[in-house]
Design a protein around this motif. Structure first.
Motif, mmCIF file in Angstrom:
data_model
loop_
_atom_site.group_PDB
_atom_site.id
_atom_site.type_symbol
_atom_site.label_atom_id
_atom_site.label_comp_id
_atom_site.label_asym_id
_atom_site.label_seq_id
_atom_site.Cartn_x
_atom_site.Cartn_y
_atom_site.Cartn_z
ATOM 1 N N ASN A 1 39.106 36.187 49.354
ATOM 2 C CA ASN A 1 39.685 37.445 48.890
ATOM 3 C C ASN A 1 39.461 37.556 47.383
ATOM 4 O O ASN A 1 40.273 37.075 46.597
ATOM 5 N N PRO A 2 38.334 38.181 46.968
ATOM 6 C CA PRO A 2 38.091 38.333 45.535
ATOM 7 C C PRO A 2 38.946 39.448 44.946
ATOM 8 O O PRO A 2 38.967 40.568 45.457
ATOM 9 N N GLY A 3 39.659 39.123 43.884
ATOM 10 C CA GLY A 3 40.456 40.103 43.154
ATOM 11 C C GLY A 3 39.994 40.186 41.719
ATOM 12 O O GLY A 3 39.076 39.473 41.309
ATOM 13 N N SER A 4 40.628 41.017 40.944
ATOM 14 C CA SER A 4 40.164 41.237 39.577
ATOM 15 C C SER A 4 40.362 40.025 38.671
ATOM 16 O O SER A 4 39.568 39.802 37.764
ATOM 17 N N THR A 5 41.384 39.213 38.927
ATOM 18 C CA THR A 5 41.655 38.069 38.039
ATOM 19 C C THR A 5 41.551 36.718 38.736
ATOM 20 O O THR A 5 41.757 35.684 38.103
ATOM 21 N N ASP B 1 39.817 34.983 31.035
ATOM 22 C CA ASP B 1 39.367 36.228 30.405
ATOM 23 C C ASP B 1 37.899 36.125 30.004
ATOM 24 O O ASP B 1 37.139 37.073 30.172
ATOM 25 N N SER B 2 37.495 34.967 29.491
ATOM 26 C CA SER B 2 36.094 34.822 29.055
ATOM 27 C C SER B 2 35.141 34.814 30.245
ATOM 28 O O SER B 2 34.022 35.326 30.148
ATOM 29 N N GLN B 3 35.559 34.253 31.376
ATOM 30 C CA GLN B 3 34.707 34.294 32.576
ATOM 31 C C GLN B 3 34.505 35.736 33.039
ATOM 32 O O GLN B 3 33.400 36.129 33.378
ATOM 33 N N ARG B 4 35.577 36.511 33.043
ATOM 34 C CA ARG B 4 35.482 37.896 33.502
ATOM 35 C C ARG B 4 34.707 38.763 32.514
ATOM 36 O O ARG B 4 33.889 39.586 32.908
#
Length: 161
Positions: A7-11, A33-36
């Motif tokens: 289940n991929p989510g935004s964070t 945050d840096s990965q996103r």
């Protein structure tokens, strides 16, 4: 039957391994945050998210090629009934084009397919964000030229993965 659910989510990416209906493993793989922020489009995160999932599975003692089926969260597809759908080329093309939006759930089909290929098993999505099962009366908006549509995140209303 051993199933990997993603289940991929935004964070984060929530993953679980089930044997029949019994959960064997659950993990919430948080994204920094840096990965996103290293990626412009969500689909560009595919390799990074798959690597994080692989590491989490390995750390828990699961071989990434040991599944009988892999299921991902459904993305922003065209309106459709709830259900389980086999990942196919048309679905992936639609998710790449992202006419309904660039959303983390769009990764579900691609992640499922990646891990299913390793196990030589089928890849599915379940209840895409685009589920539309409104009744005719629910589509009435009060203005005849405006019909209500549906864009419902059913997994958000269900028990957590």
């Amino acid at each position: 039957m051993k199933i990997l659910a993603v289940n991929p989510g935004s964070t984060s990416t929530k993953i679980a391994v089930f044997e029949e209906d019994r959960p064997l493993f659950e993990k919430n793989v948080a994204l920094t945050d840096s990965q996103r922020s290293a990626f412009t489009a969500v689909l560009d995160q595919l390799d990074m998210r798959c690597a994080l999932i692989s590491r989490a599975l390995s750390d828990a003692g699961f071989a990434e090629d040991s599944f009988d089926a892999v299921v991902g969260r459904g993305g922003l597809l065209a309106p459709m009934p709830s259900g389980t759908y086999l990942v196919n080329a048309a679905m992936k093309d639609y998710l790449r084009e992202a006419p309904r939006g660039d959303h983390a759930s769009n990764l579900g089909a691609f992640i499922a397919e990646r891990f299913a290929a390793l196990s030589n098993c089928p890849a599915y999505i379940v209840d895409p964000v685009s589920v539309d099962e409104l009744s005719d009366i629910a589509r009435v908006s009060g203005a005849p030229e405006i019909e209500r549509g549906s864009l419902v995140q059913l997994l958000g209303a269900a028990a957590p993965l």
